[in-house]
Scaffold this active site. Sequence first.
Site: not given
Length: 319
Positions: A33, A73, A118, A143, A193
Site C-alpha cells: 500500500v 495497483a 481493463s 490508460y 433527480i
Amino acid sequence: MTQRVLVTGANGFVGKAVSRALLQRGDTVAGLVRRAHTAEEGVREWHFDAADFQGIEERWPTDMQCDAVIHLAARVHVMRDTIADPPTAYRATNVSGALRVAAAARRAGARRFVFVSSIKAVGESSTGRPIAETDEPAPTDPYGISKLEAERALTEYGRSSGMEIVIVRPPLVYGPGVRANFLQLMSAVARGIPLPLGAIEARRSLVFVDNLADALVHCATDPRAAGETFHVTDGRDLSVSELARALAMQLHAPARLVPVPVGVLRLAGRVTGRSAAVDRLVGELRLDSSHICERLGWYPPHTVEHGLLETAAWYRATH
C-alpha cells in the site's frame, strides 16, 4: 492448498475485497500500500510509496516470500487529466512498474502473477456481439493503451522467465465503496433527480466487486489459469436505464427516467464537449466471459440483484 499471496493496491476498492476473499480461504496475505495502516485486518501490510515501484526489489522484506501476486495497483483512468504527458505517466506506472513488481516477486519465490488489466485495453464499445478475449485490441486512450502494453510486456516476461502470467480484464466494477460515475448515478437516483436515461437500450457489462475478487482468487490459485486471459462479468448485462431502475428499487427511491432520444443525448454531448462521456452512457459495451467459465469452471457466486442490494445498503448507511 493455501498460498502466500501479495496484493498490490491492497487498500483500494477491489484490493480490500480480494484481501478478504484470500483470508477467508486461509491464505497468508501481504498487502502493498502507498498509505500506512489502510489494509484489511489480518493482512501483513507493506508500506511502499516509491513512484512506479522503483527500487522494489532492493526493498523487498527478506522474510516475505510469496507464491503469487495479484497486481491491482495502477495509474487509473481519469476523466480530465492535467498532467503534461499522460501517455508517459501511464506507461511508467502501468507498464514499467508492473514489470518491476513481477521481477521482484519472482525473486521472492512467486510462480504466478495475476495482472488486473481493463476492458479498455481492448476498446470502449462492442458492436452487436460481446467482446471476446481473442478479439483484436484497439484501445483509444492513454490508460487503455498502457494496459495493453503491460499485458504484452508481462506475457513476454512470462515466456522468458517461466513465471505464469494471468491477465484479467474487468468492465466497470461496482459494490460497497464504489466511486466515480457509478456513485454519481446512485446519488442522483437516491435524490430522485429526473435523469434523461429512459430511452437508452444499449447494454453494458458490469462486475460486482466480490464476484471479481472471487475470480481473481481462482486466477491466483488454479493451475489451469496459467498463461490465460479472462474477461470477468456478472454474467448478465443491463442497460443504463435498467440499472437506474434497479438501483432505485434497492434505494427505495422513485425512478424518474425521462425518455430522451439517444440522438438528442449525443448532440448534447457534442455541444457541451462531453461526447466521450455520453458515448459511455448510451453505447454498448458487452464482454463475453464464457472463457473463464469453461476453462476454470468459475461462475459468479453473486447475482446482479445481490450486488446492487449490497451496494445500495452501503450507500444508505454512509450517505
